[in-house]
Design an enzyme around this catalytic site. Structure first.
Site, PDB file in Angstrom:
ATOM      1  N   ARG A  36       0.764  -1.185   0.061  1.00 56.15           N
ATOM      2  CA  ARG A  36       0.016   0.053  -0.075  1.00 56.15           C
ATOM      3  C   ARG A  36       0.790   1.098  -0.002  1.00 56.15           C
ATOM      4  O   ARG A  36       0.605   2.380  -0.430  1.00 56.15           O
ATOM      5  CB  ARG A  36      -0.904  -0.109   1.190  1.00 56.15           C
ATOM      6  CG  ARG A  36      -2.224  -1.078   1.013  1.00 56.15           C
ATOM      7  CD  ARG A  36      -3.248  -1.036   2.167  1.00 56.15           C
ATOM      8  NE  ARG A  36      -4.405  -1.798   1.860  1.00 56.15           N
ATOM      9  CZ  ARG A  36      -4.974  -2.174   2.595  1.00 56.15           C
ATOM     10  NH1 ARG A  36      -5.182  -1.790   3.903  1.00 56.15           N
ATOM     11  NH2 ARG A  36      -6.407  -2.721   2.355  1.00 56.15           N
ATOM     12  N   LYS A 192     -15.343 -14.318   7.675  1.00 59.02           N
ATOM     13  CA  LYS A 192     -16.953 -13.810   8.085  1.00 59.02           C
ATOM     14  C   LYS A 192     -17.836 -13.950   6.787  1.00 59.02           C
ATOM     15  O   LYS A 192     -17.582 -13.388   5.739  1.00 59.02           O
ATOM     16  CB  LYS A 192     -17.019 -12.497   8.605  1.00 59.02           C
ATOM     17  CG  LYS A 192     -16.490 -12.478  10.178  1.00 59.02           C
ATOM     18  CD  LYS A 192     -16.765 -11.279  10.789  1.00 59.02           C
ATOM     19  CE  LYS A 192     -16.663 -11.342  12.394  1.00 59.02           C
ATOM     20  NZ  LYS A 192     -16.790 -10.121  12.936  1.00 59.02           N
ATOM     21  N   GLY A 338      -6.655  -6.806   2.090  1.00 61.65           N
ATOM     22  CA  GLY A 338      -5.502  -6.529   2.601  1.00 61.65           C
ATOM     23  C   GLY A 338      -4.626  -7.971   2.797  1.00 61.65           C
ATOM     24  O   GLY A 338      -3.748  -8.514   2.500  1.00 61.65           O
ATOM     25  N   GLY A 361     -13.081  -3.712   1.681  1.00 62.92           N
ATOM     26  CA  GLY A 361     -14.499  -3.486   1.849  1.00 62.92           C
ATOM     27  C   GLY A 361     -14.779  -2.329   0.712  1.00 62.92           C
ATOM     28  O   GLY A 361     -15.861  -2.917   0.015  1.00 62.92           O
TER      29      GLY A 361
END
Length: 390
Positions: A36, A192, A338, A361
């Site tokens: 990044r 999740k 990530g 996201g």
């Protein structure tokens, strides 16, 4: 989307506030992956080359908004890394008044999530940030889905706002996906499923095949009444997961790697052979390789989320198998997130991926068709500028 770009502005003598994404993984204070930071360098170097003075903003992790520096979330390691890469000194401060009065050529503000009002998009913080610059540049694609003071609110408090080179690159890659050639194969892993239910349902409409792994696959297997032992699951979404996996294009592993604990040696088993003492830590590489034809025939492959606990070498083989099949495929390949970046770096196939998105996201929200608040604010600002010019 009509957005102003950094190259549309004259920067000499201007103070430029740059919202970048320096949210890098740290291990004992050492940066574990610099992707990044490296991706932010073209925008930083352009501003400096054009004579602009930089106020660099980023967050790191999830600290408490106390207004105080929390050392474990400090951007000091990022500053040190940037100083080495740019061969220049950078002044780090957590005081907005110091930023306002300073004549430093390159200032980095401490973790923006230390500041009260960042996550609530407080107008007071947005105004304070806006008062510190002549031009605001949004180049943190990974946070563009957040309606925070430093990503969205500040845009309304400056005269000039635009995107940098990274977001321009991200949007071009995502537009490529929207025009994607079929067959489309999506690989979705991670812990999740609850946060990705609407995404998965949206992707089942777009993708020819949707391969699930990680905790997401565990929950789906459990929803079918399969014994999954002490594996990571979200039983609260069993009804939704059960309904979803009934779709013809959703693929669940039939073989997995299990162990009694993450310190134990894994063994490969059929998903119908698990005991209460077992815990799923990875998808079987044999299962992944049995799908080689899907990967080889795909024209577009999108990957988000590892297949298992890839940080441990003994549980990385499923993720490695996916990475190898993507690398050998002729498909246009895009990965995002990530953990996925870290996984691809570990598997050694970075150079074989067509595009690596810095967003997690934001990347997934875009794929789902959701709007990104920061980009909407920038588009509105661009339209205002256009109306002023006419």
């Amino acid at each position: 989307m009509q957005l102003k770009h950094l190259t549309d502005h004259q920067l000499s003598g201007k103070r430029v506030m740059l919202r970048s994404d320096m949210n890098v993984p740290l291990k004992e204070g050492i940066i574990a992956n610099e992707e990044r930071i490296d991706r932010s360098l073209p925008t930083i170097e352009h501003i400096l080359r054009e004579g602009g003075r930089i106020v660099l903003i980023s967050h790191l992790g999830r600290p408490q908004e106390t207004g105080k520096v929390q050392e474990e979330f400090s951007l000091k390691p990022v500053v040190k890394c940037l100083e080495e890469k740019l061969n220049r000194s950078i002044y780090l401060t957590d005081d907005l008044d110091v930023v306002k009065e300073s004549s430093e050529e390159f200032i980095m503000l401490e973790n923006i999530r230390f500041f009260k009002g960042e996550k609530s998009n407080d107008p007071n913080l947005s105004n304070k940030l806006g008062s510190l610059c002549d031009i605001f540049v949004m180049d943190a694609f990974a946070t563009s889905h957040r309606e925070h003071a430093s990503t969205t609110g500040v845009v309304n408090c400056v005269d000039h706002a635009c995107i940098g080179f990274l977001i321009k690159e991200e949007l071009e890659a995502l537009e490529h996906i929207e025009r994607a050639k079929r067959p489309i194969l999506v690989v979705l892993g991670g812990a999740k499923i609850s946060t990705k239910l609407s995404l998965i349902n949206a992707l089942t409409e777009k993708a020819d095949h949707l391969l699930l792994g990680g905790g997401i696959a565990n929950t789906c297997l459990g929803s079918q009444g399969i014994e999954i032992g002490s594996s990571l699951i979200e039983s609260s979404v069993y009804p939704e997961a059960k309904q979803m996996v009934e779709k013809d294009n959703v693929l669940l592993p039939d073989r997995v790697l299990v162990a009694r604990s993450k310190e134990s040696e894994p063994r490969e088993v059929d998903v119908n052979s698990l005991t209460r003492e077992d815990c799923i830590f990875d998808v079987s590489p044999l299962y992944i390789n049995s799908l080689e034809e899907l990967f080889s025939k795909a024209e577009t492959i999108i990957w988000n989320g590892p297949m298992g606990l890839f940080e441990e070498d003994r549980f990385c083989s499923g993720t490695q198998a996916v990475a190898d099949l993507i690398a050998s495929s002729k498909a246009y390949s895009v990965i995002g997130g990530g953990d996925t970046i870290s996984a691809v770096t570990k598997t050694g196939v970075v150079d074989s991926i067509n595009y690596i998105s810095t967003g997690g996201g934001a990347f997934l929200n875009y794929l789902e068709g959701k709007s990104l608040p920061a980009l909407l604010a920038l588009e509105k600002k661009a339209l205002e500028s256009l109306n002023d010019e006419t």
